[in-house]
Design an enzyme around this catalytic site. Structure first.
Site, PDB file in Angstrom:
ATOM      1  N   CYS A 244     -16.712  25.813 -55.700  1.00  0.00           N
ATOM      2  CA  CYS A 244     -17.801  25.100 -56.358  1.00  0.00           C
ATOM      3  C   CYS A 244     -17.322  23.689 -56.642  1.00  0.00           C
ATOM      4  O   CYS A 244     -16.138  23.473 -56.897  1.00  0.00           O
ATOM      5  CB  CYS A 244     -18.145  25.731 -57.703  1.00  0.00           C
ATOM      6  SG  CYS A 244     -18.564  27.453 -57.624  1.00  0.00           S
TER       7      CYS A 244
ATOM      8  N   LEU B  38     -26.359  29.198 -54.891  1.00  0.00           N
ATOM      9  CA  LEU B  38     -26.100  30.113 -56.007  1.00  0.00           C
ATOM     10  C   LEU B  38     -27.329  30.372 -56.872  1.00  0.00           C
ATOM     11  O   LEU B  38     -27.286  30.272 -58.098  1.00  0.00           O
ATOM     12  CB  LEU B  38     -24.922  29.614 -56.860  1.00  0.00           C
ATOM     13  CG  LEU B  38     -23.571  29.487 -56.140  1.00  0.00           C
ATOM     14  CD1 LEU B  38     -22.476  29.093 -57.135  1.00  0.00           C
ATOM     15  CD2 LEU B  38     -23.169  30.774 -55.437  1.00  0.00           C
TER      16      LEU B  38
ATOM     17  N   GLY C 223     -19.790  35.626 -41.031  1.00  0.00           N
ATOM     18  CA  GLY C 223     -20.036  36.578 -39.951  1.00  0.00           C
ATOM     19  C   GLY C 223     -18.849  36.684 -39.003  1.00  0.00           C
ATOM     20  O   GLY C 223     -17.832  36.002 -39.176  1.00  0.00           O
TER      21      GLY C 223
ATOM     22  N   ILE D 171     -27.561  28.606 -49.996  1.00  0.00           N
ATOM     23  CA  ILE D 171     -28.427  29.214 -51.015  1.00  0.00           C
ATOM     24  C   ILE D 171     -28.353  28.392 -52.302  1.00  0.00           C
ATOM     25  O   ILE D 171     -29.361  28.239 -53.000  1.00  0.00           O
ATOM     26  CB  ILE D 171     -27.995  30.670 -51.308  1.00  0.00           C
ATOM     27  CG1 ILE D 171     -27.840  31.485 -50.027  1.00  0.00           C
ATOM     28  CG2 ILE D 171     -28.959  31.338 -52.280  1.00  0.00           C
ATOM     29  CD1 ILE D 171     -29.083  31.667 -49.210  1.00  0.00           C
TER      30      ILE D 171
ATOM     31  N   THR E 136     -16.844  31.233 -47.170  1.00  0.00           N
ATOM     32  CA  THR E 136     -17.385  30.687 -45.917  1.00  0.00           C
ATOM     33  C   THR E 136     -16.692  29.373 -45.539  1.00  0.00           C
ATOM     34  O   THR E 136     -16.098  28.694 -46.372  1.00  0.00           O
ATOM     35  CB  THR E 136     -18.885  30.422 -46.077  1.00  0.00           C
ATOM     36  OG1 THR E 136     -19.079  29.611 -47.234  1.00  0.00           O
ATOM     37  CG2 THR E 136     -19.658  31.714 -46.244  1.00  0.00           C
TER      38      THR E 136
ATOM     39  N   GLY F 184     -16.436  38.393 -41.648  1.00  0.00           N
ATOM     40  CA  GLY F 184     -16.856  38.911 -40.353  1.00  0.00           C
ATOM     41  C   GLY F 184     -16.590  40.372 -40.103  1.00  0.00           C
ATOM     42  O   GLY F 184     -16.647  40.827 -38.961  1.00  0.00           O
TER      43      GLY F 184
ATOM     44  N   GLY G 180     -19.814  41.413 -45.957  1.00  0.00           N
ATOM     45  CA  GLY G 180     -20.842  40.453 -46.351  1.00  0.00           C
ATOM     46  C   GLY G 180     -21.999  40.396 -45.382  1.00  0.00           C
ATOM     47  O   GLY G 180     -22.943  41.200 -45.433  1.00  0.00           O
ATOM     48  N   THR G 181     -21.910  39.463 -44.447  1.00  0.00           N
ATOM     49  CA  THR G 181     -23.012  39.192 -43.525  1.00  0.00           C
ATOM     50  C   THR G 181     -23.435  40.435 -42.743  1.00  0.00           C
ATOM     51  O   THR G 181     -24.618  40.584 -42.406  1.00  0.00           O
ATOM     52  CB  THR G 181     -22.592  38.054 -42.576  1.00  0.00           C
ATOM     53  OG1 THR G 181     -22.211  36.924 -43.375  1.00  0.00           O
ATOM     54  CG2 THR G 181     -23.721  37.644 -41.653  1.00  0.00           C
TER      55      THR G 181
ATOM     56  N   ILE H 174     -11.766  35.503 -47.126  1.00  0.00           N
ATOM     57  CA  ILE H 174     -12.049  34.094 -47.404  1.00  0.00           C
ATOM     58  C   ILE H 174     -13.517  33.893 -47.778  1.00  0.00           C
ATOM     59  O   ILE H 174     -14.362  34.741 -47.467  1.00  0.00           O
ATOM     60  CB  ILE H 174     -11.746  33.208 -46.163  1.00  0.00           C
ATOM     61  CG1 ILE H 174     -12.561  33.681 -44.958  1.00  0.00           C
ATOM     62  CG2 ILE H 174     -10.282  33.198 -45.870  1.00  0.00           C
ATOM     63  CD1 ILE H 174     -12.442  32.810 -43.700  1.00  0.00           C
TER      64      ILE H 174
HETATM   65  C1  LIG Z   1     -26.036  34.289 -47.797  1.00  0.00           C
HETATM   66  C2  LIG Z   1     -24.643  34.266 -48.350  1.00  0.00           C
HETATM   67  C3  LIG Z   1     -24.458  34.049 -49.720  1.00  0.00           C
HETATM   68  C4  LIG Z   1     -23.184  34.018 -50.261  1.00  0.00           C
HETATM   69  N1  LIG Z   1     -23.032  33.820 -51.608  1.00  0.00           N
HETATM   70  C5  LIG Z   1     -21.787  33.836 -52.155  1.00  0.00           C
HETATM   71  C6  LIG Z   1     -21.613  33.723 -53.554  1.00  0.00           C
HETATM   72  O1  LIG Z   1     -22.573  33.662 -54.334  1.00  0.00           O
HETATM   73  N2  LIG Z   1     -20.344  33.709 -54.037  1.00  0.00           N
HETATM   74  C7  LIG Z   1     -19.252  33.838 -53.234  1.00  0.00           C
HETATM   75  O2  LIG Z   1     -18.127  33.845 -53.730  1.00  0.00           O
HETATM   76  N3  LIG Z   1     -19.395  33.984 -51.892  1.00  0.00           N
HETATM   77  C8  LIG Z   1     -20.628  33.976 -51.347  1.00  0.00           C
HETATM   78  N4  LIG Z   1     -20.770  34.151 -49.985  1.00  0.00           N
HETATM   79  C9  LIG Z   1     -19.567  34.322 -49.151  1.00  0.00           C
HETATM   80  C10 LIG Z   1     -19.259  35.808 -48.880  1.00  0.00           C
HETATM   81  O3  LIG Z   1     -19.011  36.508 -50.078  1.00  0.00           O
HETATM   82  C11 LIG Z   1     -18.067  35.977 -47.942  1.00  0.00           C
HETATM   83  O4  LIG Z   1     -16.925  35.428 -48.546  1.00  0.00           O
HETATM   84  C12 LIG Z   1     -18.251  35.290 -46.593  1.00  0.00           C
HETATM   85  O5  LIG Z   1     -19.589  35.339 -46.182  1.00  0.00           O
HETATM   86  C13 LIG Z   1     -17.379  35.876 -45.503  1.00  0.00           C
HETATM   87  O6  LIG Z   1     -17.639  37.249 -45.311  1.00  0.00           O
HETATM   88  P1  LIG Z   1     -18.696  37.807 -44.206  1.00  0.00           P
HETATM   89  O7  LIG Z   1     -18.379  37.132 -42.913  1.00  0.00           O
HETATM   90  O8  LIG Z   1     -18.482  39.288 -44.200  1.00  0.00           O
HETATM   91  O9  LIG Z   1     -20.044  37.439 -44.707  1.00  0.00           O
HETATM   92  C14 LIG Z   1     -22.044  34.187 -49.427  1.00  0.00           C
HETATM   93  C15 LIG Z   1     -22.233  34.413 -48.059  1.00  0.00           C
HETATM   94  C16 LIG Z   1     -23.508  34.462 -47.517  1.00  0.00           C
HETATM   95  C17 LIG Z   1     -23.668  34.715 -46.050  1.00  0.00           C
END
Ligand SMILES: Cc1cc2nc3c(=O)[nH]c(=O)nc-3n(C[C@H](O)[C@H](O)[C@H](O)COP(=O)(O)O)c2cc1C
Ligand code: FES
Lengths: 318, 299
Positions: free
Chosen positions: A136, A79, A225, A77, A201, A253, A274-275, A199
């Site tokens: 970042c 940010l 995810g 994305i 991604t 995930g 998140g996902t 964590i």
């Molecule tokens: C589309 C998308 C955008 C994300 N944007 C950010 C972000 O702006 N800042 C951040 O710290 N993590 C961001 N993440 C990471 C999530 O906060 C999270 O750490 C990561 O996806 C693992 O969790 P999940 O498997 O439940 O998604 C983003 C993840 C996704 C999928």
């Protein structure tokens, strides 16, 4: 929202601040909360973790920005967001009016950016605390990611802790793309972080077999995810084993109550979803209820009794 | 609703927000009908059916709670009424193939109605509706609404080949003339929709289109060149459909004349055809709000 009455005390805390439940959104996966309102009682969540904000508005990267992967997705994305002025003028007041707690994710490309953001967020109504997204690129270090360098990571965290409102807990969000996550965790804790979010991604790549080029405009992207859950759980486990006193906001995930339970047992005192929200916009509330039910089924009177329970010595049942 | 006095020479205004918030429901499939290369599914979803407006879409979860396909599939609403809402599914990837394989009596998790509907036509205007492939399905409800409001409606349905056409009979019951075009000449006139659109534009007060991006662009350009407002419903790939993931953005010129990366799911899917910067899709032009912070500067 239907809070199922299980009798389990689900209260927990982010740093020293108590929250009514352990399930939060994950940064970047619920924008600033508005769009979830038809599906979720935002005030019932532990907190809304907002999309990482920087000093200036950002367009984000060109499309394509995502690719679906087995049990997950890749995103790039970049940010996209309104910048701190927009956040303070619109998004945070919106959440505060509803009584929703905001855990504000901040991001930057130099240490001073992070400190300035923390300064701007001091005393803002509804802001419970800060999550520092250090995944970042650091412009002062040829773009190396802060989170991959314990020194750069601790520079950011000590600057943020010094600038931030003392009443706001500061969590460092760690990247799994490091050789030794415990050493990064220790460095940011020593720099003043009140807790750890883990964590972020994992860096990944998908190639389109038709165009024979990377699918994403940004070439690589962040993998999230259920596919990353075992990696996330391992990180939480290792850090909790090394520093059991440091609060952990676990994520990666989580899709249902049993997934959340694994993170709690590994040492997380709260979790972010998140996902899974993309798949099910009501997931944060559903997972709260499911977690309460699976804790009750295992005889836990409170969430806090279960935190780190998987680390108990062999032979000890309770 | 539309005016010739839009900012910076735009002849459209951004589509209005929907009147109702979406709901999430597990709904039963009550009808399944193959339509050429597609499958039309009817779902018992009274709360969605009563809220749905033409141009809006549904977001489907694929394969149940343990599915490895996590992202929602967004599909335009083809019809809504009597507690039932219908969509036309084009099976191509694993997700849409799963959806197209749903049987009557099976249940599916759906969120909707989502997105901004097509805005009303200017008073007394004749409307031209242009559908590409299964995109034509999204225009049937709109044609009915326009007719009930007393507008004259003409339509063009185009596709690569005859088996990829959709909703021609439904449109023919509501619009006249209805022109059909196919790239390979297997039905109607040979060529792109523009062969018919160019002829039918004369005297038209507003154009609505739904279909692939290249078609939307051609239709929007043709309308804009004549100063006719056009509204296009885009088919961007969407991970969530509700506005939280930021994967579905397009460069769109706002009311203030500035271009932003706008989410197709909540700021769209219906955009003013002269506001989408089709040339810049997949790029980051320097004048997009926030491009400077990405290190992109004016040349
Ligand atoms: C589309 C998308 C955008 C994300 N944007 C950010 C972000 O702006 N800042 C951040 O710290 N993590 C961001 N993440 C990471 C999530 O906060 C999270 O750490 C990561 O996806 C693992 O969790 P999940 O498997 O439940 O998604 C983003 C993840 C996704 C999928
Ligand atoms: S599809 Fe997620 S923001 Fe549009």
């Amino acid at each position: 929202m239907t809070v199922v009455e299980t009798g389990v005390d689900m209260r927990t805390a982010l740093g020293a601040v108590e929250i009514p439940g352990p399930v939060l959104t994950a940064s970047g996966c619920s924008a600033f909360g508005q769009e979830l309102e038809p599906f979720v009682d935002l005030t019932a969540l532990g907190a809304v973790v907002t999309k990482s904000v920087q000093l200036r508005p950002r367009s984000g990267r060109p499309t394509p920005r995502m690719a679906e992967t087995p049990s997950g997705m890749l995103n790039s994305i970049g940010l996209q967001g309104p910048g701190i002025d927009g956040l303070l003028a619109e998004d945070l007041p919106w959440l505060a009016e509803r009584g929703a707690r905001a855990f504000v994710s901040i991001a930057g490309t130099r240490v001073e950016d992070f400190a300035e953001l923390a300064e701007r967020l001091r005393g803002v109504p509804g802001v419970l605390g800060l999550e520092v997204n250090i995944s970042c690129p650091n412009v002062e270090s040829r773009g190396e990611v802060f989170a991959c360098d314990p020194v750069a990571a601790s520079d950011v965290l000590s600057a943020v802790r010094a600038a931030a409102d003392p009443a706001q807990p500061v969590y460092a969000k760690l990247s799994p793309d490091v050789t030794d996550i415990v050493s990064v965790a220790r460095a940011v804790r020593d720099a003043g972080a009140d807790g750890l979010s883990m964590i972020n991604t994992l860096l990944g790549l998908v190639i389109d077999p038709d165009t024979m080029r990377p699918v994403l405009g940004g070439v690589t992207g962040g993998l999230s995810g259920p596919a990353i859950r075992p990696v996330a759980l391992r990180c939480v486990w290792q850090v909790h084993a090394a520093m059991p006193e440091v609060p952990i906001l676990g994520m990666g995930g989580i899709r249902n109550g049993l997934d959340a339970l694994q993170f709690v047992l590994a040492g997380a005192s709260a979790v972010s979803v998140g996902t899974a929200v993309f798949n099910d916009p009501s997931a944060p509330v559903r997972i709260h209820d499911e977690l309460a039910a699976v804790l009750a089924a295992r005889g836990f009177a409170s969430l806090s009794d279960a935190v780190g329970h998987a680390h108990r010595p062999a032979g000890v049942e309770r | 609703m539309t005016g010739r006095n839009g900012h910076a020479g735009h002849v459209t205004e951004p589509a209005p927000k929907p009147a109702h918030p979406p709901v999430q429901r597990e709904v039963e499939v009550v009808g399944r009908r193959p339509v050429n290369a597609y499958v039309e599914l009817s779902l018992a979803a009274p709360e969605i059916a009563e809220r749905a407006e033409p141009g809006q879409f549904l977001a489907f979860a694929i394969g149940g709670e343990t599915s490895a396909l996590l992202l929602r599939r967004s599909i335009a609403i083809a019809g809504a009424g009597d507690g039932v809402v219908s969509v036309v599914v084009a099976p191509h990837g694993p997700g849409s193939t799963w959806l197209a394989g749903l049987r009557v009596g099976e249940r599916v998790d759906v969120v909707g109605p989502l997105g901004r509907p097509f805005p009303a036509a200017p008073a007394g205007a004749r409307a031209l509706l242009v559908g590409g492939g299964y995109g034509a399905a999204a225009l049937v409800g709109l044609a009915a609404r326009l007719r009930s409001q007393g507008h004259e409606v003409a339509a063009v349905a185009g596709a690569a080949s005859a088996d990829r056409l959709c909703s021609v009979a439904e449109l023919s019951a509501l619009a006249a003339p209805v022109e059909v075009t196919t790239d390979d000449g297997s039905a109607g006139r040979t060529g792109r929709v523009t062969v018919a659109v160019d002829e039918l534009l004369t005297g038209v007060g507003v154009v609505y289109a739904c279909g692939p991006m290249a078609m939307l662009r051609a239709v929007a350009d043709a309308a804009t060149a004549l100063g006719i407002p056009s509204y296009v419903a885009v088919e961007e790939s969407m991970a969530c459909g509700i506005g939280v993931c930021m994967t579905c953005v397009l460069p769109v010129v706002g009311e203030d004349g500035r271009t932003r990366f706008s989410r197709s799911c909540v700021e769209g899917p219906v955009f003013g055809g002269d506001r989408v910067r089709f040339d810049d899709v997949g790029k980051l032009p320097h004048d997009v709000v926030g491009a400077d912070a990405m290190g992109v500067v004016a040349p």
